[in-house]
Scaffold this motif. Sequence first.
Motif, PDB file in Angstrom:
ATOM      1  N   THR A 191      30.148  16.866 -48.000  1.00 25.43           N
ATOM      2  CA  THR A 191      30.155  18.324 -48.057  1.00 25.43           C
ATOM      3  C   THR A 191      31.162  18.780 -49.109  1.00 25.43           C
ATOM      4  N   VAL A 192      30.664  19.312 -50.225  1.00 31.86           N
ATOM      5  CA  VAL A 192      31.556  19.741 -51.305  1.00 31.86           C
ATOM      6  C   VAL A 192      31.977  21.195 -51.150  1.00 31.86           C
ATOM      7  N   CYS A 193      31.252  21.943 -50.309  1.00 34.04           N
ATOM      8  CA  CYS A 193      31.588  23.348 -50.093  1.00 34.04           C
ATOM      9  C   CYS A 193      31.072  23.753 -48.724  1.00 34.04           C
ATOM     10  N   GLY A 194      31.870  24.501 -47.978  1.00 32.22           N
ATOM     11  CA  GLY A 194      31.435  24.968 -46.673  1.00 32.22           C
ATOM     12  C   GLY A 194      32.038  26.317 -46.360  1.00 32.22           C
ATOM     13  N   GLY A 195      31.291  27.130 -45.641  1.00 32.28           N
ATOM     14  CA  GLY A 195      31.816  28.438 -45.300  1.00 32.28           C
ATOM     15  C   GLY A 195      30.943  29.160 -44.312  1.00 32.28           C
ATOM     16  N   GLY A 196      31.215  30.441 -44.145  1.00 32.71           N
ATOM     17  CA  GLY A 196      30.444  31.240 -43.224  1.00 32.71           C
ATOM     18  C   GLY A 196      31.136  32.542 -42.898  1.00 32.71           C
TER      19      GLY A 196
ATOM     20  N   ARG B 293      30.137  24.171 -38.673  1.00 32.61           N
ATOM     21  CA  ARG B 293      31.501  24.262 -39.203  1.00 32.61           C
ATOM     22  C   ARG B 293      32.523  23.892 -38.128  1.00 32.61           C
ATOM     23  N   GLY B 294      33.742  23.572 -38.537  1.00 36.39           N
ATOM     24  CA  GLY B 294      34.693  22.995 -37.595  1.00 36.39           C
ATOM     25  C   GLY B 294      35.795  23.911 -37.120  1.00 36.39           C
ATOM     26  N   LEU B 295      35.720  25.212 -37.467  1.00 38.55           N
ATOM     27  CA  LEU B 295      36.788  26.130 -37.103  1.00 38.55           C
ATOM     28  C   LEU B 295      36.250  27.222 -36.187  1.00 38.55           C
ATOM     29  N   ASP B 296      37.079  27.658 -35.245  1.00 37.96           N
ATOM     30  CA  ASP B 296      36.602  28.563 -34.200  1.00 37.96           C
ATOM     31  C   ASP B 296      36.304  29.975 -34.681  1.00 37.96           C
ATOM     32  N   TYR B 297      36.835  30.372 -35.842  1.00 39.61           N
ATOM     33  CA  TYR B 297      36.628  31.769 -36.234  1.00 39.61           C
ATOM     34  C   TYR B 297      35.232  32.061 -36.764  1.00 39.61           C
ATOM     35  N   TYR B 298      34.417  31.033 -36.999  1.00 39.17           N
ATOM     36  CA  TYR B 298      33.081  31.272 -37.543  1.00 39.17           C
ATOM     37  C   TYR B 298      32.159  31.925 -36.520  1.00 39.17           C
ATOM     38  N   THR B 299      31.323  32.842 -37.017  1.00 37.19           N
ATOM     39  CA  THR B 299      30.340  33.524 -36.197  1.00 37.19           C
ATOM     40  C   THR B 299      29.205  33.972 -37.108  1.00 37.19           C
ATOM     41  N   GLY B 300      27.977  33.913 -36.637  1.00 40.63           N
ATOM     42  CA  GLY B 300      26.864  34.314 -37.488  1.00 40.63           C
ATOM     43  C   GLY B 300      26.499  33.239 -38.486  1.00 40.63           C
ATOM     44  N   ALA B 301      26.236  33.640 -39.742  1.00 41.20           N
ATOM     45  CA  ALA B 301      25.760  32.712 -40.762  1.00 41.20           C
ATOM     46  C   ALA B 301      26.841  31.713 -41.161  1.00 41.20           C
ATOM     47  N   VAL B 302      26.458  30.442 -41.263  1.00 43.89           N
ATOM     48  CA  VAL B 302      27.330  29.382 -41.771  1.00 43.89           C
ATOM     49  C   VAL B 302      26.522  28.563 -42.773  1.00 43.89           C
ATOM     50  N   PHE B 303      27.224  27.877 -43.673  1.00 41.51           N
ATOM     51  CA  PHE B 303      26.509  27.126 -44.702  1.00 41.51           C
ATOM     52  C   PHE B 303      27.359  25.996 -45.253  1.00 41.51           C
ATOM     53  N   GLU B 304      26.695  24.999 -45.827  1.00 50.04           N
ATOM     54  CA  GLU B 304      27.354  23.898 -46.520  1.00 50.04           C
ATOM     55  C   GLU B 304      26.520  23.497 -47.728  1.00 50.04           C
ATOM     56  N   PHE B 305      27.199  23.132 -48.805  1.00 49.33           N
ATOM     57  CA  PHE B 305      26.559  22.496 -49.948  1.00 49.33           C
ATOM     58  C   PHE B 305      26.857  21.004 -49.832  1.00 49.33           C
ATOM     59  N   ILE B 306      25.820  20.200 -49.729  1.00 52.79           N
ATOM     60  CA  ILE B 306      25.969  18.775 -49.455  1.00 52.79           C
ATOM     61  C   ILE B 306      25.483  17.962 -50.638  1.00 52.79           C
ATOM     62  N   ALA B 307      26.353  17.065 -51.122  1.00 50.90           N
ATOM     63  CA  ALA B 307      26.060  16.241 -52.299  1.00 50.90           C
ATOM     64  C   ALA B 307      25.540  14.880 -51.878  1.00 50.90           C
ATOM     65  N   GLU B 308      24.612  14.359 -52.644  1.00 45.03           N
ATOM     66  CA  GLU B 308      24.098  13.016 -52.413  1.00 45.03           C
ATOM     67  C   GLU B 308      24.872  12.013 -53.262  1.00 45.03           C
ATOM     68  N   GLY B 309      25.155  10.846 -52.699  1.00 43.12           N
ATOM     69  CA  GLY B 309      25.703   9.752 -53.490  1.00 43.12           C
ATOM     70  C   GLY B 309      27.204   9.653 -53.574  1.00 43.12           C
ATOM     71  N   ILE B 310      27.964  10.464 -52.796  1.00 46.46           N
ATOM     72  CA  ILE B 310      29.425  10.370 -52.899  1.00 46.46           C
ATOM     73  C   ILE B 310      30.061   9.829 -51.616  1.00 46.46           C
ATOM     74  N   GLY B 311      29.245   9.304 -50.688  1.00 46.38           N
ATOM     75  CA  GLY B 311      29.806   8.707 -49.489  1.00 46.38           C
ATOM     76  C   GLY B 311      29.782   9.646 -48.297  1.00 46.38           C
ATOM     77  N   ALA B 312      30.582   9.293 -47.299  1.00 43.80           N
ATOM     78  CA  ALA B 312      30.551  10.016 -46.024  1.00 43.80           C
ATOM     79  C   ALA B 312      31.012  11.458 -46.160  1.00 43.80           C
ATOM     80  N   GLN B 313      32.004  11.701 -47.007  1.00 42.41           N
ATOM     81  CA  GLN B 313      32.534  13.051 -47.180  1.00 42.41           C
ATOM     82  C   GLN B 313      31.692  13.780 -48.230  1.00 42.41           C
TER      83      GLN B 313
END
Length: 414
Positions: free
Chosen positions: A279-284, A257-277
């Motif tokens: 990641t449709v959902c990210g958190g932690g 993840r790209g923000l400094d407040y994250y610690t511990g578990a992080v996750f992303e839901f990644i879609a196939e077929g929509i290009g470089a961007q």
Amino acid sequence: MIQKIKGTMDILPSETPLFRYIEGIMREEAEKYGYGEIRTPTFENTELFVRGVGDTTDVVQKEMYTFQDRDEGRSISLRPEGTASVARAIIENGKCSDPMPLKFYYIISCFRHEKPQAGRSREFFQFGTEMFGSESPASDATAIALAASVIRRLGLKNIKLHINSIGCKECRPAYRSALVSYFGAHTDKLCDSCKSRLDKNPLRLLDCKNPDCHDIAKDAPKTTDHLCEDCHSKFEMLKSSLDAMGIEYVVDSSIVRGLDYYTGAVFEFIAEGIGAQSTVCGGGRYDGLVESLGGPKLSGIGFGMGLTRIILAMREQGLDNVSEAKPELYVAALGERAQVAALGIVERLRREGHKCECDIVGRSLKAQMKYANKIGARYTLIVGDSEIDSGKAQLRNMDDGSQTEVSLDNFNLA
């Protein structure tokens, strides 16, 4: 001609039904999981994001829209994300002493000065959730399950959940040293940004999009190999919880993840077929955020889901065929008396909950019928002087052309 600002978008009436459909599902699912809606200001004191998001992040250093308040001279920024604002809100409004956990969701616009491309704009729309007050991996699993439920309700396929743990303040220093040692041996191949990150925040090197840096990062030390006993135990419990909930995942050490407040578990839901961007959902988890903003020690877990990227994925899979409801009735009027009568008919029916239209621009009867067909009206009612005098008119079914005589006095569409 004045045009919209680069990186923003106009969402026209032909497109808003899809947005409303998606937002409706997001609201329903969030409330099913016990989250309540929160609305925070579009702009905040810049210091909130500097302290909350992190002064070494690209968001704060390069992407925020920041300006001086003309009355007080303080620095203000348009929100680049939602979590810091919600954390500030629960502190300021005394919610930290409420029964735990606190659960909030929001659908907001955010602003980042980035290079516009498919799935990335400078004003973007985000569904987000925040949960405070539970350190248990069960809360991590619940947040992930909510995101998965929204994706499932939307019918999306080929979206994979990637999870990782980036450790806590106890185990992070050892991992930081391992990263500095590893990337320090490759400084001649790192981009200028990563050379700066090596001293300030080496964790950011793992998600650099520069091809050379990305290749180097593939063989970097893994966060999961440097976790303390507590973080390792919690990550194992998270995996067991996801298994029990029937949620498939892959452990991906590149997810930081790209923000400094994250610690511990992080996750992303990644879609196939929509290009470089993709990641449709990210958190932690962000267990130190509330405390860093002046509140009590209070753990947190949340995610953000980009509406535009969700729509790209839906379009790729043919799931975007959502349109505005068609009018039930179009009243075609012939003459001034008829137009007044038509207005009265459609207004009465609208108050009863029906979607109805009538002519208000002075079209001919032929043009009115053509327009009724174009807007997809289910029925048409032609009203002229003779119909007003007799109190009766012909109701035409636009699908099969059949007609039924109806009374204008007590006409309804039940």
